[in-house]
Design a protein around this motif. Structure first.
Motif, PDB file in Angstrom:
ATOM      1  N   UNK A 251      -1.660 -55.276  60.505  1.00 54.88           N
ATOM      2  CA  UNK A 251      -0.350 -55.913  60.426  1.00 54.88           C
ATOM      3  C   UNK A 251       0.059 -55.912  58.959  1.00 54.88           C
ATOM      4  N   UNK A 252       0.856 -54.910  58.569  1.00 55.65           N
ATOM      5  CA  UNK A 252       1.219 -54.704  57.175  1.00 55.65           C
ATOM      6  C   UNK A 252       2.677 -55.058  56.947  1.00 55.65           C
ATOM      7  N   UNK A 253       2.929 -55.997  56.050  1.00 56.25           N
ATOM      8  CA  UNK A 253       4.287 -56.384  55.680  1.00 56.25           C
ATOM      9  C   UNK A 253       4.794 -55.471  54.571  1.00 56.25           C
ATOM     10  N   UNK A 254       6.044 -55.017  54.711  1.00 62.83           N
ATOM     11  CA  UNK A 254       6.634 -54.095  53.735  1.00 62.83           C
ATOM     12  C   UNK A 254       8.069 -54.540  53.471  1.00 62.83           C
ATOM     13  N   UNK A 255       8.406 -54.836  52.222  1.00 58.85           N
ATOM     14  CA  UNK A 255       9.781 -55.208  51.896  1.00 58.85           C
ATOM     15  C   UNK A 255      10.642 -53.959  51.746  1.00 58.85           C
ATOM     16  N   UNK A 277      16.992 -52.552  56.561  1.00 59.26           N
ATOM     17  CA  UNK A 277      16.863 -53.979  56.822  1.00 59.26           C
ATOM     18  C   UNK A 277      16.015 -54.594  55.724  1.00 59.26           C
ATOM     19  N   UNK A 278      15.834 -55.900  55.771  1.00 59.62           N
ATOM     20  CA  UNK A 278      15.166 -56.596  54.666  1.00 59.62           C
ATOM     21  C   UNK A 278      13.653 -56.414  54.654  1.00 59.62           C
ATOM     22  N   UNK A 279      13.036 -56.411  55.856  1.00 61.46           N
ATOM     23  CA  UNK A 279      11.579 -56.351  55.929  1.00 61.46           C
ATOM     24  C   UNK A 279      11.142 -55.485  57.112  1.00 61.46           C
ATOM     25  N   UNK A 280       9.934 -54.959  56.945  1.00 60.08           N
ATOM     26  CA  UNK A 280       9.339 -54.118  57.982  1.00 60.08           C
ATOM     27  C   UNK A 280       7.890 -54.539  58.183  1.00 60.08           C
ATOM     28  N   UNK A 281       7.369 -54.186  59.343  1.00 60.06           N
ATOM     29  CA  UNK A 281       5.946 -54.374  59.614  1.00 60.06           C
ATOM     30  C   UNK A 281       5.397 -53.084  60.208  1.00 60.06           C
ATOM     31  N   UNK A 282       4.300 -52.617  59.644  1.00 58.47           N
ATOM     32  CA  UNK A 282       3.526 -51.525  60.243  1.00 58.47           C
ATOM     33  C   UNK A 282       2.426 -52.182  61.060  1.00 58.47           C
ATOM     34  N   UNK A 283       2.471 -51.960  62.348  1.00 57.87           N
ATOM     35  CA  UNK A 283       1.535 -52.620  63.276  1.00 57.87           C
ATOM     36  C   UNK A 283       0.740 -51.561  64.017  1.00 57.87           C
ATOM     37  N   UNK A 284      -0.562 -51.820  64.158  1.00 59.34           N
ATOM     38  CA  UNK A 284      -1.400 -50.870  64.904  1.00 59.34           C
ATOM     39  C   UNK A 284      -2.358 -51.631  65.796  1.00 59.34           C
TER      40      UNK A 284
END
Length: 468
Positions: A251-255, A277-284
């Motif tokens: 669960x990686x937060x990316x601005x 958009x403001x924020x993203x999440x890379x989820x695996x």
């Protein structure tokens, strides 16, 4: 020191005692080229017995030792200072896979084994060694353990400490501690293993380790998700933990600025969404049933997250190639930052629940004192680890901005301390954060650490000047 160097040549062979400036330069230089120290020599032993011989010689001649693996550290922990009095002890030639025990789910490896090599051996045996870092093609197991490396799968599998069952260590007096046990339970007094993991070579030299293996997942699914705020990301994290259970791996937060920089410097990597958009999440997730089951689970959970307005958009990788592209967006952030120019890096950890408020408060403080600086924030939100990096405003030069480095570090680390976090989540202390450790550790913590150091390394020969 000529007599000492000759004794070292006799112990490990002349070929493996390096003193020429061209030969030692890469060992003396931190990999980001920020610092170069000076050493007496670089020694490259090929076995634990040879390491022990060198340590005994160093004790005899009062020569300090800087252990080094792949030299990929970020806090100046594996390079010598400027005195020229220490040797660099490179462990890269200790690179034997000693044993693979499939029934016990363990692998015993020497300290110089490259992380990617261990991953490959595990995969060949239908097992998973889950430690995963950007530097996995060059970092070594000894370095991973000495810095208690984390990476992208800590959420599910834990950091290096959780992945290690036993160690072999050459102590400061040259004796060898054989703690290579593949036991999950061993309640026979103090846990000596954990003293050396994360100690950055200041208490002894790790020469081998018994590592945990895990069943190899049948399938993984990768998704890139868009959302409006860190608060939404925290909601998604808790939602995903409940929905996926132990299948949630990453669960990686990316601005948004992170993606902007990657797109600017690596335009060949496709962006997942047409609009910013403001924020993203890379989820695996990792699944032990089938590709179909993993896909169905991912689609069901993300559909619910969309319905509940936790996320505003989602891309689920349709192929290995697309999954690779999504991961490249995350893995190239640091390189994109480097190409953009100098920045002030922070490897911090907080309770996951505190991350949104920390980001809001710290942003406000930075805006008041350092107007228009750019916050390049990304990291392992699932385990509370953020890489909270500060770049100068577009119209301010790197040189002018870096004048404020100590002030910015103090501001951010003070906020981290207020939120009961840590100024070093996975990179360690080394030389770089030594003075800051004193600021944030309590006196009793520091005294306990000094007592352990004095007991195990009374002559202060093991990586002196690092951590303490």
């Amino acid at each position: 020191m000529n007599e000492f160097l000759q004794d070292c040549r006799d112990a490990i062979g002349s070929t493996f005692v390096l003193t020429d400036d061209l030969d030692v330069q890469s060992y003396e230089t931190e990999w980001r080229q920020r610092f170069r120290g000076r050493c007496l020599a670089v020694l490259r032993p090929a076995s634990t017995a040879e390491v022990a011989s060198i340590v005994k010689l160093c004790r005899q001649y009062a020569v300090s030792i800087v252990p080094q693996g792949g030299n990929t550290g970020l806090v100046l922990g594996s390079v010598p200072d400027n005195s020229g009095k220490a040797i660099v002890l490179s462990l890269r030639r200790l690179n034997t896979i000693r044993a693979v025990d499939i029934a016990n789910n363990t692998i015993t490896v020497e300290a110089g084994c490259i992380l990617a090599q261990v991953q490959q051996i595990a995969d060949h045996n239908e097992r998973l060694f889950p430690l995963s870092l950007a530097s996995e093609g060059s970092c070594t197991i000894g370095g991973n353990l000495s810095s208690n490396a984390g990476g992208t799968a800590v959420l599910r599998y834990g950091n290096s400490r959780e992945l290690c069952l036993g160690l072999e260590v050459v102590m400061a007096n040259g004796e060898i501690w054989d703690g290579l046990k593949g036991l999950r339970k061993d309640n026979t007094g103090y846990d000596l293993r954990d003293l050396f993991i994360g100690a950055e070579g200041t208490l002894g030299i790790i020469t081998a380790a018994v590592l945990k293996l895990h069943p190899k997942p049948k399938a993984t699914q990768t998704a890139f998700l868009a959302m409006t705020s860190p608060e939404a990301a925290l909601t998604l994290l808790n939602f995903s933990r409940d929905a996926f259970g132990p299948a949630l791996t990453t669960f990686e937060l990316i601005s948004s600025i992170c993606l902007d920089l990657v797109h600017q410097h690596f335009p060949a990597i496709p962006l997942p969404f047409p609009e910013r958009v403001s924020y993203y999440v890379l989820l695996e997730i990792s699944d032990h049933e089938s590709e179909e089951h993993a896909r169905a689970m991912m689609e069901t959970v993300l559909e619910r997250a969309m319905q509940e307005a936790i996320i505003v958009d989602a891309v689920i990788a349709e192929s290995v190639a697309q999954s690779t592209h999504l991961w490249q967006l995350r893995e190239n952030i640091s390189m994109a930052q480097a190409l953009e120019g100098k920045n002030i890096k922070h490897d911090i950890s907080l309770p996951s629940s505190a991350i949104p408020e920390f980001m809001s408060v710290t942003r406000r403080e930075l805006d008041q004192q350092f107007k228009d600086c750019r916050i390049v924030c990304f990291g392992h939100m699932g385990d509370g680890n953020l890489h909270y990096n500060i770049s100068p405003p577009p119209d301010v030069s790197d040189v002018d901005f870096l004048v404020h480095q100590d002030e910015i570090n103090c501001l951010i680390h003070d906020q981290v301390h207020q939120f009961k976090g840590s100024i070093s989540a996975e990179h360690g202390i080394g030389m770089l954060k030594r003075s800051e450790l004193i600021r944030y550790k309590s006196s009793i913590e520091l005294e306990m650490m000094r007592s352990i150091k004095k007991a195990l390394d009374p002559a202060n020969l093991m990586n002196p000047g690092k951590i303490l």
